[in-house]
Design a protein around this motif. Structure first.
Motif, PDB file in Angstrom:
ATOM      1  N   ARG A  10       0.829  -1.209   0.000  1.00  0.00           N
ATOM      2  CA  ARG A  10       0.000   0.000   0.000  1.00  0.00           C
ATOM      3  C   ARG A  10       0.863   1.258   0.000  1.00  0.00           C
ATOM      4  O   ARG A  10       0.559   2.239  -0.681  1.00  0.00           O
ATOM      5  CB  ARG A  10      -0.916  -0.005   1.228  1.00  0.00           C
ATOM      6  N   GLU A  37      -6.634   0.320  -5.129  1.00  0.00           N
ATOM      7  CA  GLU A  37      -7.665   0.439  -4.105  1.00  0.00           C
ATOM      8  C   GLU A  37      -9.052   0.558  -4.721  1.00  0.00           C
ATOM      9  O   GLU A  37      -9.210   0.968  -5.871  1.00  0.00           O
ATOM     10  CB  GLU A  37      -7.384   1.653  -3.214  1.00  0.00           C
ATOM     11  N   ASP A  60     -10.612   3.389  -7.364  1.00  0.00           N
ATOM     12  CA  ASP A  60      -9.514   4.019  -8.103  1.00  0.00           C
ATOM     13  C   ASP A  60      -9.991   4.565  -9.443  1.00  0.00           C
ATOM     14  O   ASP A  60     -10.808   3.953 -10.125  1.00  0.00           O
ATOM     15  CB  ASP A  60      -8.406   2.985  -8.340  1.00  0.00           C
ATOM     16  N   HIS A 110      -8.155  -4.193  -4.698  1.00  0.00           N
ATOM     17  CA  HIS A 110      -8.164  -4.509  -3.271  1.00  0.00           C
ATOM     18  C   HIS A 110      -9.424  -3.936  -2.642  1.00  0.00           C
ATOM     19  O   HIS A 110      -9.720  -2.751  -2.791  1.00  0.00           O
ATOM     20  CB  HIS A 110      -6.944  -3.910  -2.576  1.00  0.00           C
ATOM     21  N   ASP A 116     -11.177  -3.374   0.969  1.00  0.00           N
ATOM     22  CA  ASP A 116     -10.968  -3.421   2.417  1.00  0.00           C
ATOM     23  C   ASP A 116     -12.137  -4.119   3.096  1.00  0.00           C
ATOM     24  O   ASP A 116     -13.300  -3.934   2.727  1.00  0.00           O
ATOM     25  CB  ASP A 116     -10.846  -2.004   2.991  1.00  0.00           C
TER      26      ASP A 116
END
Length: 266
Positions: free
Chosen positions: A115, A161, A164, A234, A236
């Motif tokens: 990250r 992320e 994005d 990705h 979260d």
């Protein structure tokens, strides 16, 4: 640039067949093929325009990315305006030549899967103003006109992320038949065409696309989403799921299972 527009307009379609074949091999999806051609046209013809869209070209070995950089991008952009760099080189404090380039190809992305490095890469590629830190001189800020393209042989080369807007991820570049068949196509058909007037015809085509309004500039306000991008984005964990998982891990602590480095904490 070594090759500039010579005023002859759009080449006949038959004369562009080797180029069209390379694009079809790389991007079987028509929309992805059209986006890349428009991205290339704007990058070459309008270098003063910063594009919100960094192509992430993932590929098998030998599909022609390095050849493309050497034989197509370098003469079209100009050797002094084109750089081939690693992630370490572009994030180095005094990497000033990168900031004055029109196009930068980024290779060796292993560190970009973290990250921290991905955030640094995003900051560099997002455009706007950048800080220049010349050695022995005071830092200053300038408008960035550098566009980027990422090369990788990995399926998941960098941390992207959720939400994005910067990266455009097409389907992986693969061999149409075999490694040898691709090599034969590149050497016997594509490069022969390129060296015998094809590069000039390609430059004329890109100029025509910009001059005759064939560019959809709306595409460059945000990188188009693709199924391939979603697959490596990705996401979260929501707090409740994370808490539940951590509770389960606490319960299993001390058993035969080892839960080391499950979460990357930075």
């Amino acid at each position: 640039p070594e090759v500039v527009y010579n005023g002859k307009g759009l080449p006949p379609a038959a004369r562009m067949a080797p180029w069209d074949e390379l694009m079809e091999r790389w991007f079987p999806d028509r929309q992805q093929r059209q986006y890349f051609e428009q991205w290339l046209a704007v990058t070459v013809v309008e270098p003063e325009r910063n594009i919100t869209g960094v192509p992430v070209l993932r590929s098998d070995q030998g599909t022609g990315k390095d050849m493309f950089a050497d034989e197509v991008l370098t003469p079209l952009i100009g050797e002094g305006n084109f750089k081939n760099s690693s992630i370490d080189q572009i994030t180095e404090k005094h990497a000033e030549e990168i900031k004055f380039s029109s196009l930068v190809v980024i290779n060796e992305l292993e560190k970009a899967r973290s990250r921290k490095t991905a955030n640094e890469l995003k900051r560099i590629t997002e455009g706007g103003t950048v800080q220049v830190n010349p050695k022995g001189m005071s830092p200053y800020r300038m408008q960035s006109f550098t566009n980027f393209i990422i090369y990788s042989n990995k399926d998941n080369p960098l941390f992207i992320e959720e939400g994005d807007r910067r990266y455009w991820v097409p389907a992986r570049l693969v061999h149409k038949v075999s490694t040898q068949e691709t090599a034969d196509f590149i050497q016997d058909r594509f490069l022969n065409w390129l060296w015998c007037g094809g590069l000039q015809m390609l430059r004329n085509k890109l100029e025509y696309m910009v001059r005759d309004g064939l560019i959809d500039y709306e595409l460059f306000k945000k990188a188009p989403d693709t199924p391939q991008k979603y697959a490596i984005t990705h996401v979260d964990m929501k707090p409740d799921y994370r808490d539940a998982l951590m509770t389960e891990l606490e319960y299993l602590r001390g058993t035969q299972f080892a839960f080391k480095d499950i979460f990357e904490m930075e």
